[in-house]
Enzyme design. Structure first.
Site, PDB file in Angstrom:
ATOM      1  N   ASP A   1      -9.847  -5.006  -4.592  1.00  0.00           N
ATOM      2  CA  ASP A   1      -9.289  -4.069  -3.598  1.00  0.00           C
ATOM      3  C   ASP A   1     -10.303  -2.987  -3.769  1.00  0.00           C
ATOM      4  OD1 ASP A   1      -7.696  -2.071  -2.457  1.00  0.00           O
ATOM      5  OD2 ASP A   1      -5.917  -3.078  -2.960  1.00  0.00           O
TER       6      ASP A   1
ATOM      7  N   SER B   1       0.672  -1.280  -0.046  1.00  0.00           N
ATOM      8  CA  SER B   1       0.076  -0.056  -0.011  1.00  0.00           C
ATOM      9  C   SER B   1       0.970   1.117   0.015  1.00  0.00           C
ATOM     10  CB  SER B   1      -1.105   0.059   1.290  1.00  0.00           C
ATOM     11  OG  SER B   1      -1.763   0.702   0.970  1.00  0.00           O
TER      12      SER B   1
ATOM     13  N   HIS C   1      -7.798  -5.325  -0.247  1.00  0.00           N
ATOM     14  CA  HIS C   1      -6.565  -4.784  -0.036  1.00  0.00           C
ATOM     15  C   HIS C   1      -5.869  -5.589   0.997  1.00  0.00           C
ATOM     16  CE1 HIS C   1      -4.352  -1.157  -0.110  1.00  0.00           C
ATOM     17  NE2 HIS C   1      -4.170  -1.103   1.181  1.00  0.00           N
TER      18      HIS C   1
END
Length: 274
Positions: A225, A95, A254
């Site tokens: 996601d 991320s 995610h």
């Protein structure tokens, strides 16, 4: 605790497990190095030296008022790598951490890097612009900022119990433990640091950084996601990075470092051994 002190006096906490080729992990927002523990435990048990730091303002690191942006995050990572004299290292970023890895390579090159991995990562650009129509509108990030100011503890609970792990999907098996761990790590982050980081992960354009990647790179993303949509992120990054290996997890959210940890661990090990 193991820490380094950066040039501006910020203390960066890190953990360093095992022996072998170094593998460095950069974490997501608003988490810390503990969010990689499943992968670190696994890879250290398979002959790798695994290192994860808490980004400035997060976890057990200092909470400076300034420097909560990608250039400084990348420079902090460079100082850690140089302090430990890591060579032939693999860098994995999840991320926001994927942005940190991209900016590190963009600013510091790959002289100490053998491989890289972007996992559910934010590059090349999360924000919707005229040149990036597939991104998310600024109102999404303004909403996160507003939630952070109003009640960030509840914000973290809402993110974790909903879109982050896909627990808002029909039939999802909800783990209260994952929700609690996300909340705990989030609340360890400094309020100002976490607030500033929203701009850093959403508005930083990593396009030119990705073009500088010249090592084998894994781009791995879930196609469900809801935090960092795959179209403007993983799929776009894989096109920009020369000879990137793209892996898509069907139906994965995610937070696949936890929800799909066994599959991810196996894929990371395979990539490292290749």
């Amino acid at each position: 605790m193991s820490t380094i002190t950066t040039r501006d006096g910020t203390q960066i906490y890190y953990k360093d497990w095992g022996k072998g080729q170094p593998v460095v992990f950069s974490h997501g927002w608003p988490l810390n190095g503990d969010s990689w523990e499943s992968q670190m435990f696994f890879l250290a048990g398979h002959g790798y030296r695994v290192i994860a730091h808490d980004r400035r303002g997060h976890g057990r690191s200092s909470q400076p008022w300034d420097g909560n942006e990608m250039d400084t995050y990348a420079d902090d990572l460079a100082e850690l790598i140089e302090h430990l004299d890591l060579r032939n290292a693999a860098l994995f970023g999840f991320s926001t951490g994927g942005g940190e890895v991209a900016r590190y390579i963009g600013r510091h090159g790959t002289g100490r890097v053998a491989k890289a991995g972007l996992i559910s990562a934010v590059p090349p650009l999360m924000l919707k612009t005229d040149a990036n129509p597939g991104g998310l509108p600024i109102e999404v990030f303004d909403g996160i900022r507003a939630g952070s100011v109003a009640d960030r503890s509840q914000l973290y609970k809402d993110i974790a119990s909903g879109p982050f792990y896909g627990f808002n999907r029909d039939g999802a098996k909800v783990s209260q433990g994952m929700i609690d761990a996300f909340w705990m790590q989030g609340m360890m982050a400094g309020h100002k640091s976490a607030y500033d980081c929203i701009k850093a992960f959403s508005e930083t354009d990593f396009t030119e950084d990705l073009k500088k990647f010249d090592v084998p790179t894994l781009v791995l993303h879930g196609d469900d996601d809801q935090i960092v949509p795959i179209g403007a992120a993983g799929l776009a990054s894989a096109k920009l990075i020369k000879d990137a290996k793209l892996v898509v997890y069907p139906g994965a959210p995610h937070g696949l470092t936890d929800t799909h940890k066994d599959q991810l661990n196996a894929d990371l090990l395979s990539f490292l051994q290749r």
